[in-house]
Design a protein around this motif. Structure first.
Motif, PDB file in Angstrom:
ATOM      1  N   ARG A  84       0.826  -1.218   0.000  1.00 17.55           N
ATOM      2  CA  ARG A  84       0.000   0.000   0.000  1.00 17.55           C
ATOM      3  C   ARG A  84       0.856   1.264   0.000  1.00 17.55           C
ATOM      4  NH1 ARG A  84      -1.041   1.496   5.779  1.00 17.55           N
ATOM      5  NH2 ARG A  84       0.157  -0.087   6.878  1.00 17.55           N
ATOM      6  N   HIS A  85       2.127   1.160   0.453  1.00 18.07           N
ATOM      7  CA  HIS A  85       3.030   2.317   0.488  1.00 18.07           C
ATOM      8  C   HIS A  85       4.179   2.218  -0.509  1.00 18.07           C
ATOM      9  CE1 HIS A  85       1.080   3.953   3.982  1.00 18.07           C
ATOM     10  NE2 HIS A  85       1.348   2.895   4.708  1.00 18.07           N
ATOM     11  N   VAL A  86       4.413   1.033  -1.035  1.00 14.88           N
ATOM     12  CA  VAL A  86       5.608   0.793  -1.845  1.00 14.88           C
ATOM     13  C   VAL A  86       5.211   0.069  -3.127  1.00 14.88           C
ATOM     14  CG1 VAL A  86       7.846  -0.400  -1.890  1.00 14.88           C
ATOM     15  CG2 VAL A  86       7.026   0.582   0.246  1.00 14.88           C
ATOM     16  N   ASP A  87       5.797   0.494  -4.236  1.00 15.24           N
ATOM     17  CA  ASP A  87       5.637  -0.223  -5.501  1.00 15.24           C
ATOM     18  C   ASP A  87       6.810  -1.175  -5.638  1.00 15.24           C
ATOM     19  OD1 ASP A  87       3.342   1.227  -6.285  1.00 15.24           O
ATOM     20  OD2 ASP A  87       4.610   2.856  -7.014  1.00 15.24           O
ATOM     21  N   PHE A  88       6.537  -2.446  -5.720  1.00 10.25           N
ATOM     22  CA  PHE A  88       7.584  -3.455  -5.866  1.00 10.25           C
ATOM     23  C   PHE A  88       7.749  -3.797  -7.341  1.00 10.25           C
ATOM     24  CE2 PHE A  88       6.367  -3.962  -1.484  1.00 10.25           C
ATOM     25  CZ  PHE A  88       7.558  -4.267  -0.847  1.00 10.25           C
ATOM     26  N   LEU A  89       8.971  -4.009  -7.740  1.00 10.60           N
ATOM     27  CA  LEU A  89       9.282  -4.350  -9.114  1.00 10.60           C
ATOM     28  C   LEU A  89      10.406  -5.375  -9.119  1.00 10.60           C
ATOM     29  CD1 LEU A  89       9.109  -3.718 -12.228  1.00 10.60           C
ATOM     30  CD2 LEU A  89      10.940  -2.050 -11.799  1.00 10.60           C
ATOM     31  N   SER A 111      20.580  -3.899 -17.171  1.00  9.58           N
ATOM     32  CA  SER A 111      20.191  -3.586 -15.788  1.00  9.58           C
ATOM     33  C   SER A 111      21.079  -4.311 -14.792  1.00  9.58           C
ATOM     34  CB  SER A 111      18.737  -3.973 -15.534  1.00  9.58           C
ATOM     35  OG  SER A 111      17.886  -3.182 -16.305  1.00  9.58           O
ATOM     36  N   SER A 112      21.355  -5.562 -15.060  1.00  7.31           N
ATOM     37  CA  SER A 112      22.228  -6.333 -14.182  1.00  7.31           C
ATOM     38  C   SER A 112      23.594  -5.671 -14.075  1.00  7.31           C
ATOM     39  CB  SER A 112      22.367  -7.760 -14.704  1.00  7.31           C
ATOM     40  OG  SER A 112      23.201  -8.525 -13.858  1.00  7.31           O
ATOM     41  N   SER A 113      24.125  -5.213 -15.200  1.00  4.42           N
ATOM     42  CA  SER A 113      25.425  -4.540 -15.202  1.00  4.42           C
ATOM     43  C   SER A 113      25.364  -3.202 -14.478  1.00  4.42           C
ATOM     44  CB  SER A 113      25.908  -4.320 -16.635  1.00  4.42           C
ATOM     45  OG  SER A 113      26.123  -5.555 -17.274  1.00  4.42           O
ATOM     46  N   ALA A 114      24.329  -2.427 -14.740  1.00  2.00           N
ATOM     47  CA  ALA A 114      24.213  -1.095 -14.145  1.00  2.00           C
ATOM     48  C   ALA A 114      24.061  -1.151 -12.626  1.00  2.00           C
ATOM     49  CB  ALA A 114      23.031  -0.349 -14.762  1.00  2.00           C
ATOM     50  N   TYR A 115      23.327  -2.142 -12.126  1.00  2.71           N
ATOM     51  CA  TYR A 115      23.055  -2.230 -10.695  1.00  2.71           C
ATOM     52  C   TYR A 115      23.893  -3.286  -9.984  1.00  2.71           C
ATOM     53  CZ  TYR A 115      19.171   0.988 -11.113  1.00  2.71           C
ATOM     54  OH  TYR A 115      18.412   2.108 -11.323  1.00  2.71           O
ATOM     55  N   GLY A 116      24.772  -3.964 -10.701  1.00  2.00           N
ATOM     56  CA  GLY A 116      25.578  -4.998 -10.054  1.00  2.00           C
ATOM     57  C   GLY A 116      24.702  -6.072  -9.441  1.00  2.00           C
ATOM     58  N   LEU A 135      18.729  -6.615  -3.866  1.00  3.12           N
ATOM     59  CA  LEU A 135      17.559  -5.843  -3.474  1.00  3.12           C
ATOM     60  C   LEU A 135      17.906  -4.355  -3.431  1.00  3.12           C
ATOM     61  CD1 LEU A 135      16.459  -8.131  -0.514  1.00  3.12           C
ATOM     62  CD2 LEU A 135      15.344  -7.967  -2.749  1.00  3.12           C
ATOM     63  N   TYR A 136      17.018  -3.535  -3.965  1.00  4.45           N
ATOM     64  CA  TYR A 136      17.193  -2.081  -3.962  1.00  4.45           C
ATOM     65  C   TYR A 136      15.892  -1.412  -3.553  1.00  4.45           C
ATOM     66  CZ  TYR A 136      21.595  -1.988  -6.574  1.00  4.45           C
ATOM     67  OH  TYR A 136      22.903  -2.120  -6.964  1.00  4.45           O
ATOM     68  N   SER A 193      12.173   8.316  -6.006  1.00  5.68           N
ATOM     69  CA  SER A 193      12.343   9.539  -6.801  1.00  5.68           C
ATOM     70  C   SER A 193      13.688   9.558  -7.517  1.00  5.68           C
ATOM     71  CB  SER A 193      12.192  10.785  -5.917  1.00  5.68           C
ATOM     72  OG  SER A 193      10.921  10.811  -5.315  1.00  5.68           O
ATOM     73  N   GLY A 194      14.079   8.415  -8.050  1.00  6.84           N
ATOM     74  CA  GLY A 194      15.309   8.306  -8.821  1.00  6.84           C
ATOM     75  C   GLY A 194      16.580   8.193  -7.996  1.00  6.84           C
ATOM     76  N   VAL A 195      16.457   8.123  -6.679  1.00  5.52           N
ATOM     77  CA  VAL A 195      17.619   8.033  -5.791  1.00  5.52           C
ATOM     78  C   VAL A 195      17.628   6.665  -5.118  1.00  5.52           C
ATOM     79  CG1 VAL A 195      18.721   9.013  -3.728  1.00  5.52           C
ATOM     80  CG2 VAL A 195      17.566  10.514  -5.358  1.00  5.52           C
ATOM     81  N   ILE A 196      18.786   6.001  -5.117  1.00  7.43           N
ATOM     82  CA  ILE A 196      18.910   4.714  -4.430  1.00  7.43           C
ATOM     83  C   ILE A 196      18.947   4.980  -2.928  1.00  7.43           C
ATOM     84  CG2 ILE A 196      20.374   2.690  -4.027  1.00  7.43           C
ATOM     85  CD1 ILE A 196      21.286   2.962  -6.963  1.00  7.43           C
ATOM     86  N   MET A 197      17.927   4.513  -2.227  1.00  4.03           N
ATOM     87  CA  MET A 197      17.805   4.718  -0.786  1.00  4.03           C
ATOM     88  C   MET A 197      18.335   3.522   0.000  1.00  4.03           C
ATOM     89  SD  MET A 197      16.469   7.705  -0.821  1.00  4.03           S
ATOM     90  CE  MET A 197      15.906   7.989   0.843  1.00  4.03           C
ATOM     91  N   TYR A 198      18.277   2.357  -0.612  1.00  2.00           N
ATOM     92  CA  TYR A 198      18.778   1.132   0.018  1.00  2.00           C
ATOM     93  C   TYR A 198      19.389   0.273  -1.078  1.00  2.00           C
ATOM     94  CZ  TYR A 198      18.832  -3.624   1.792  1.00  2.00           C
ATOM     95  OH  TYR A 198      19.227  -4.900   2.129  1.00  2.00           O
ATOM     96  N   GLN A 199      20.571  -0.244  -0.814  1.00  2.00           N
ATOM     97  CA  GLN A 199      21.225  -1.182  -1.725  1.00  2.00           C
ATOM     98  C   GLN A 199      21.671  -2.369  -0.904  1.00  2.00           C
ATOM     99  OE1 GLN A 199      24.429   0.397  -4.139  1.00  2.00           O
ATOM    100  NE2 GLN A 199      25.445  -1.570  -4.178  1.00  2.00           N
ATOM    101  N   GLY A 200      21.060  -3.503  -1.170  1.00  2.00           N
ATOM    102  CA  GLY A 200      21.445  -4.719  -0.464  1.00  2.00           C
ATOM    103  C   GLY A 200      22.719  -5.304  -1.044  1.00  2.00           C
ATOM    104  N   GLY A 201      23.232  -6.289  -0.354  1.00  2.00           N
ATOM    105  CA  GLY A 201      24.425  -6.969  -0.834  1.00  2.00           C
ATOM    106  C   GLY A 201      24.115  -7.867  -2.009  1.00  2.00           C
ATOM    107  N   ARG A 202      25.164  -8.281  -2.698  1.00  2.00           N
ATOM    108  CA  ARG A 202      24.994  -9.186  -3.840  1.00  2.00           C
ATOM    109  C   ARG A 202      24.659 -10.579  -3.344  1.00  2.00           C
ATOM    110  NH1 ARG A 202      29.931  -7.211  -7.643  1.00  2.00           N
ATOM    111  NH2 ARG A 202      28.882  -5.339  -8.353  1.00  2.00           N
ATOM    112  N   GLY A 203      23.725 -11.208  -4.056  1.00  2.00           N
ATOM    113  CA  GLY A 203      23.342 -12.569  -3.724  1.00  2.00           C
ATOM    114  C   GLY A 203      24.350 -13.559  -4.252  1.00  2.00           C
ATOM    115  N   PRO A 204      24.323 -14.746  -3.749  1.00  2.00           N
ATOM    116  CA  PRO A 204      23.321 -15.187  -2.795  1.00  2.00           C
ATOM    117  C   PRO A 204      23.644 -14.824  -1.347  1.00  2.00           C
ATOM    118  CG  PRO A 204      24.681 -17.047  -3.419  1.00  2.00           C
ATOM    119  CD  PRO A 204      25.158 -15.858  -4.233  1.00  2.00           C
ATOM    120  N   ASP A 205      24.895 -14.637  -0.995  1.00  2.00           N
ATOM    121  CA  ASP A 205      25.239 -14.425   0.413  1.00  2.00           C
ATOM    122  C   ASP A 205      24.811 -13.063   0.944  1.00  2.00           C
ATOM    123  OD1 ASP A 205      26.393 -16.964   0.475  1.00  2.00           O
ATOM    124  OD2 ASP A 205      28.352 -16.191  -0.132  1.00  2.00           O
TER     125      ASP A 205
END
Length: 131
Positions: free
Chosen positions: A16-21, A77-82, A88-89, A93-105
């Protein structure tokens, strides 16, 4: 598969507050390539966009109602976002607010959940303020 269930629960709780993609990128463990014993699906390496579409439809069944798009066959996209294998990101508003670690670990749904909980609390506080 357990991570997909945890992600599905986040989508249900916060939609209800977040658009997931989900951006479906190249298959990390194709059945005709580097196979692992814990891979829940049998998906061969994508040789065409149609292959990627078919594989993405399988993935989307695990998170119904979540928007899904496909990366290009050149994996832009995979290359641009690693993102390879998965990541998970939160983009606001076009700004990365959270960047998770690379999977799987580094793929930690619990970290995303904590971020979303703080965000939800901020929204609730903003909604409760007098105007």
């Amino acid at each position: 598969m357990a991570r997909m269930g945890a992600f599905r629960r986040l989508v249900t709780k916060y939609r209800r507050h977040v658009d997931f993609l989900i951006i479906y990128i190249e298959e990390a463990h194709p059945s005709d390539g580097w196979v692992t014993t814990d891979t829940p699906y049998i998906i061969p390496q994508h040789r065409s966009l149609d292959d990627r579409v078919s594989a993405a439809r399988v993935l989307q069944q695990g998170v119904p109602g979540c928007a899904l798009v496909l990366d290009t066959m050149t994996n832009a996209s995979s290359s641009a976002y690693g993102a390879y294998f998965e990541r998970l990101y939160v983009v606001q508003s076009g700004v990365i607010m959270y960047q998770g670690g690379r999977g799987p670990d580094g793929y930690q749904v619990s970290e995303l959940r904590a971020w979303l909980e703080r965000y939800d609390q901020q929204l609730q506080g903003a909604l409760a303020r007098p105007v």
